[in-house]
Design a protein around this motif. Structure first.
Motif, short mmCIF file in Angstrom:
data_model
loop_
_atom_site.label_atom_id
_atom_site.label_comp_id
_atom_site.label_asym_id
_atom_site.label_seq_id
_atom_site.Cartn_x
_atom_site.Cartn_y
_atom_site.Cartn_z
N ASP A 35 6.36 -0.72 5.76
CA ASP A 35 4.99 -1.18 5.55
C ASP A 35 4.00 -0.04 5.54
OD1 ASP A 35 5.85 -3.77 5.37
OD2 ASP A 35 5.55 -4.18 7.52
N ASP A 36 4.40 1.11 6.07
CA ASP A 36 3.47 2.22 6.19
C ASP A 36 3.60 3.24 5.07
OD1 ASP A 36 2.58 1.17 8.61
OD2 ASP A 36 4.24 2.10 9.70
N GLY A 37 4.67 3.21 4.32
CA GLY A 37 4.84 4.19 3.25
C GLY A 37 5.99 3.78 2.37
N GLY A 38 6.36 4.67 1.44
CA GLY A 38 7.45 4.38 0.53
C GLY A 38 6.97 3.64 -0.69
N PHE A 39 7.92 3.34 -1.54
CA PHE A 39 7.60 2.70 -2.81
C PHE A 39 7.60 1.18 -2.66
CE2 PHE A 39 9.14 0.82 -6.81
CZ PHE A 39 8.05 1.13 -7.60
N HIS A 40 6.57 0.55 -3.13
CA HIS A 40 6.45 -0.91 -3.07
C HIS A 40 6.35 -1.44 -4.50
CE1 HIS A 40 5.81 -0.85 1.29
NE2 HIS A 40 5.03 0.21 1.06
N ALA A 41 7.36 -2.15 -4.95
CA ALA A 41 7.35 -2.72 -6.29
C ALA A 41 6.33 -3.85 -6.37
CB ALA A 41 8.74 -3.23 -6.65
N PRO A 42 5.61 -3.96 -7.50
CA PRO A 42 4.62 -5.03 -7.62
C PRO A 42 5.29 -6.39 -7.73
CG PRO A 42 4.90 -3.89 -9.71
CD PRO A 42 5.69 -3.11 -8.70
N GLY A 43 4.60 -7.41 -7.27
CA GLY A 43 5.12 -8.77 -7.33
C GLY A 43 3.99 -9.75 -7.61
N MET A 44 4.25 -11.03 -7.40
CA MET A 44 3.27 -12.06 -7.70
C MET A 44 2.04 -11.97 -6.81
SD MET A 44 4.33 -13.62 -10.28
CE MET A 44 3.12 -14.94 -10.27
N GLU A 45 2.15 -11.27 -5.68
CA GLU A 45 0.98 -11.11 -4.82
C GLU A 45 -0.15 -10.36 -5.50
OE1 GLU A 45 3.64 -7.59 -4.21
OE2 GLU A 45 3.93 -9.77 -4.24
N GLU A 46 0.18 -9.61 -6.57
CA GLU A 46 -0.85 -8.91 -7.34
C GLU A 46 -1.89 -9.89 -7.89
OE1 GLU A 46 -1.28 -5.58 -8.23
OE2 GLU A 46 0.24 -5.07 -6.76
N PHE A 47 -1.47 -11.10 -8.18
CA PHE A 47 -2.35 -12.07 -8.83
C PHE A 47 -2.98 -13.06 -7.85
CE2 PHE A 47 1.16 -10.84 -11.63
CZ PHE A 47 0.43 -10.18 -12.61
N PHE A 240 4.31 7.58 -5.88
CA PHE A 240 5.37 7.75 -4.89
C PHE A 240 6.22 8.99 -5.19
CE2 PHE A 240 9.88 6.92 -3.86
CZ PHE A 240 9.79 6.94 -2.49
N LEU A 241 6.63 9.15 -6.45
CA LEU A 241 7.54 10.24 -6.80
C LEU A 241 6.86 11.61 -6.71
CD1 LEU A 241 9.32 8.54 -9.82
CD2 LEU A 241 10.33 9.03 -7.59
N LEU A 242 5.59 11.68 -7.12
CA LEU A 242 4.91 12.98 -7.09
C LEU A 242 4.52 13.39 -5.68
CD1 LEU A 242 2.59 12.84 -10.24
CD2 LEU A 242 4.70 14.14 -9.95
N LEU A 243 4.12 12.45 -4.85
CA LEU A 243 3.64 12.79 -3.52
C LEU A 243 4.73 12.78 -2.46
CD1 LEU A 243 0.20 10.94 -3.37
CD2 LEU A 243 0.70 13.28 -4.08
N GLU A 244 5.74 11.93 -2.62
CA GLU A 244 6.76 11.80 -1.59
C GLU A 244 8.14 12.27 -2.03
OE1 GLU A 244 6.74 8.21 0.68
OE2 GLU A 244 4.70 7.70 0.07
N GLY A 245 8.33 12.46 -3.34
CA GLY A 245 9.61 12.93 -3.82
C GLY A 245 9.77 14.42 -3.58
N GLY A 246 10.99 14.89 -3.58
CA GLY A 246 11.26 16.30 -3.37
C GLY A 246 12.07 16.89 -4.50
N GLY A 247 11.88 18.17 -4.77
CA GLY A 247 12.67 18.88 -5.76
C GLY A 247 12.49 18.30 -7.15
N LEU A 248 13.63 18.08 -7.82
CA LEU A 248 13.60 17.59 -9.19
C LEU A 248 13.11 16.15 -9.30
CD1 LEU A 248 16.96 19.08 -10.54
CD2 LEU A 248 14.62 19.90 -10.95
N ILE A 249 13.06 15.45 -8.17
CA ILE A 249 12.55 14.07 -8.19
C ILE A 249 11.11 14.03 -8.70
CG2 ILE A 249 11.97 12.08 -6.73
CD1 ILE A 249 14.90 12.35 -7.22
N LYS A 250 10.35 15.08 -8.43
CA LYS A 250 8.96 15.12 -8.88
C LYS A 250 8.88 15.07 -10.41
CE LYS A 250 6.99 17.53 -4.89
NZ LYS A 250 6.11 16.42 -4.48
N VAL A 251 9.89 15.61 -11.08
CA VAL A 251 9.89 15.59 -12.55
C VAL A 251 9.91 14.15 -13.05
CG1 VAL A 251 11.16 16.27 -14.63
CG2 VAL A 251 11.02 17.83 -12.66
N THR A 252 10.67 13.29 -12.38
CA THR A 252 10.69 11.89 -12.78
C THR A 252 9.33 11.23 -12.57
OG1 THR A 252 11.47 11.17 -10.59
CG2 THR A 252 13.14 11.70 -12.24
#
Length: 294
Positions: A35-47, A240-252
């Motif tokens: 709940d404090d970090g990481g990747f959170h996929a969007p869901g119906m709560e968006e609406f 998520f990938l740019l701020l929390e990813g490491g190494g080559l993950i940032k490229v994605t």
């Protein structure tokens, strides 16, 4: 079992034991921090965001949330822009007036008159133009910074517009033909053997009174919901990938950003297309109501 065997068990060199025990410790730590970090996929709560004031619970009389705020902002901005563009209308239009006239002319010539003809279209031009500009502006709110969600991405507004069209084409048909002749032309197509009416008439009833407003509503709603979810997914993944990813993950993360920019441009196209389709189908349904038979 030998004395002390329990104490020596954790020291045995069993392949993968240390890895499994480490993962077993890490998993609950990750679960606690979800709940404090990481990747959170969007869901119906968006609406269904939380209420700004009032309550959005079904039992509540009134609630005002972010999507309703977006709708209010879009209406105010749209009316303001139209007023600014037309308050000093002249024979030689400025840029704002030219843009508004281009939109009005498009609805008039490419939709209303193309489908209904000049005489039939004239009484309905104001309605069709209002629908086109409203749907277009509400759709485009999904790519506007700080708004970030379309006013048509929840069922209320598409349903209201579809019911407006539904009432308009029923009223136009009854006014043109009288209620009996109108219902006969819509529900009992000419040239069909009478036994076939037992099959055709229920289908026509379903089409005229249910499917037309339902398809208007759901087509617009589904497209705007899908577009919003794709945008949120791409930009959430980028963050998520740019701020929390490491190494080559940032490229994605850069790839996700590129995908988000592409989907933004695609969403602009879809916004215009859905405004066109909604207005076009509205004109087609009005024309069906005015015809002697279909």
């Amino acid at each position: 079992m030998l004395p002390g065997a329990g104490q020596h068990h954790v020291e045995l060199d069993v392949p993968g034991e240390f890895t499994l025990s480490t993962a077993a410790i890490a998993v609950p730590i990750r679960a606690e921090g979800e709940d404090d970090g990481g990747f959170h996929a969007p869901g119906m709560e968006e609406f269904f965001p939380g209420a700004i004031f009032g309550s959005t619970e079904l039992s509540s009389f009134f609630g005002f949330d972010r999507i309703m705020l977006v709708r209010l902002v879009v209406v105010v901005v749209l009316l303001l822009l139209l007023w600014l563009a037309t308050r000093r209308a002249s024979l030689i239009p400025g840029r704002g007036q030219s843009l508004v006239e281009l939109g009005v002319g498009f609805v008039r010539h490419q939709i209303a008159e193309q489908i209904m003809g000049k005489e039939r279209a004239r009484p309905h031009l104001a309605m069709l133009t209002t629908i086109f500009f409203t749907v277009l502006a509400m759709n485009l709110a999904g790519v506007v910074p700080f708004l970030n969600i379309g006013g048509t991405s929840r069922v209320g507004l598409p349903l209201v517009l579809a019911l407006w069209v539904f009432i308009a084409y029923l009223a136009a048909g009854v006014r043109a033909h009288g209620i009996g002749k109108y219902l006969k032309s819509q529900l009992f197509p000419a040239g069909v053997p009478w036994p076939a009416y037992f099959l055709i008439t229920p289908i026509e009833i379903l089409q005229v009174f249910v499917l037309r407003p339902a398809t208007l509503t759901l087509r617009l709603l589904a497209n705007m919901m899908a577009g919003h979810l794709m945008l949120v997914l791409c930009f959430s993944a980028t963050h998520f990938l740019l701020l929390e990813g490491g190494g080559l993950i940032k490229v994605t993360g850069l790839l996700a950003l590129g995908g988000g920019l592409f989907i933004t441009l695609f969403e602009v196209f879809v916004s215009v297309l859905q405004a066109y389709i909604f207005t076009l189908l509205s004109a087609i349904y009005l024309n069906f109501a005015l015809e002697e038979e279909h």
